[in-house]
Enzyme design. Sequence first.
Site, short mmCIF file in Angstrom:
data_model
loop_
_atom_site.label_atom_id
_atom_site.label_comp_id
_atom_site.label_asym_id
_atom_site.label_seq_id
_atom_site.Cartn_x
_atom_site.Cartn_y
_atom_site.Cartn_z
N CYS A 15 99.16 102.81 114.86
CA CYS A 15 99.08 102.20 113.54
C CYS A 15 99.93 102.96 112.54
O CYS A 15 100.33 104.10 112.77
CB CYS A 15 97.64 102.21 113.03
N CYS A 314 101.04 115.60 117.45
CA CYS A 314 101.56 114.88 118.62
C CYS A 314 103.06 115.10 118.77
O CYS A 314 103.84 114.75 117.88
CB CYS A 314 101.28 113.38 118.47
N ASP A 430 115.07 108.74 126.08
CA ASP A 430 114.08 109.65 125.51
C ASP A 430 112.89 109.88 126.42
O ASP A 430 112.24 110.92 126.35
CB ASP A 430 113.61 109.15 124.14
#
Length: 539
Positions: A15, A314, A430
């Site tokens: 989100c 994170c 990535d």
Amino acid sequence: MDPEANRETLLAEKCGIFAAIANGDWPTSLDVAQIICLGLVGLQHRGQEAAGIVTCKFGNIPFSAHRNMGLVSQIFNDQIIKALTGNLGIGHTRYSTMGGSENVQLAQPFVVHTSYGTIAVAHNGELVNSQRLRQTILENGVGLSTGSDSELITQCLSLKPPKINKRKDENENIEKNVEEANESNFTLIEKNLQRDEEEILSRVLHFMSLTPLSYSLILMYEECIYAVRDPFGNRPLCIGTLVPPPHEGGPRSSQEKLAIEGWVVSSESCSFPSVCAKIWRDVEPGEIVKLARNKLPKTLAIVHRKEDKMPATCIFEYVYFARPDSLIEGQMVYTVRRKCGQQLAIEAPVQGKDPKIEYIVAPVPESSIPAALGFSQQSGIPYVEVFCKNRYVGRTFIQPSTRLRRLGVAKKFGPLSHNFQGKSVILIDDSIVRGTTIGQLIRLLKDSGAVEVHIRIASPPLHYPCYMGINIPTKEELIANQYNARQLAQYLGAASLVHLSVEGLLKSVQSGIRDKSQNKAIGHCTACLTGCYPVPLDF
């Protein structure tokens, strides 16, 4: 959705949250709802399933709200924005994993009426102990209508905190009351709390004592915005200042540069330029910040981790999720990704290069471009683009048949064949989740004239699922758990395949933070790479 289609789903962020509050006289001349809407557009990469905005005109007037399924641009039009009148408000854009997706009930922000007033809540993250927390709430006689952990947060904030005594005087010490209840290890920064501050702070502290992570929250209560980040700082959150837009005829005056028209809070700073805002600072791990009209942001309290625990921001925000123009922990995400590419070139040069063949470095567009540039700069091998990306193709997993689904990558990426025919391509990506996309890209390059394709991944292999706000598949679905690097290269049809090491990723991410913050505790969550979660999992 059929099972085969579901296998194509890639990594997804949960989100994005955004808030704005106007300074000056109220009613404000600022279009707060429009500012929030544009802020959510800037966070659209963090969630594309649903969005909502809740605004507040004055404390004694009911909130205005609009939530629906779809992209921000599909949900909000001029008529809806004009109806969302207010001097402050919060917004949310959603990607679901908990509670289901096609359900407008789950669209945030949530509004809840409590014994101490009405609050609106927007949440980014995922509670690691949601099952135990759900049971606690049910045992308190509170019914739940969804499977969303964000609803658990609103209900926790509605409950009366234990052992909070009646107010004895104007400056009753909430710190003493909460510590007696052994709720949490925190420092109260604001000692002389107003009544409304005490009401919301006691409940936020109680909630934070019940769950360690992962959450960044924006709350709207009593004409104020509250920004809250979990003690580990797992999800990003930052504060910005709204400044007057520049004149068409020239730059801002010195007086205008000092003017602050309001405050904004966002998951990422990339949303600030579109609303003429400047980054103020990050919300620190465990910090509870109040934003009120015509006042500087005020820290009410800081909740601490246990002494042996480090922050756990994170690390995949840097690798993949955050927009490259965002600032996180004082450094631009683009710069970190370029460093990852440079470190990858040091760790994983192409061995035994044929002097008769020309080598080029190329990205998988678009998130891998900074890493590919870094690899090229470090290795001295020319950077060349080999794909043209069609931005108007939807997700591959919604295609109606297996044949068309397999063509999904070819529909999304057009080969720039004249750039690489007869050459060896060092393709930078990535991350690899299931290997479906990268395998199709390798075949596309070779079919279009590449001599060979070497794969270099600017992050370590994914071995474990995430339970803190990222939709990473199960261990069995992650391709790194099925093949080692040599086997995977053979399976995908690559000449070689090498990942960046965990140590190399941490070095790329943390070196820039250390340069700016000598005394700051630095730590990042690498659970999806190493299996070392910041806290024990409660299931």
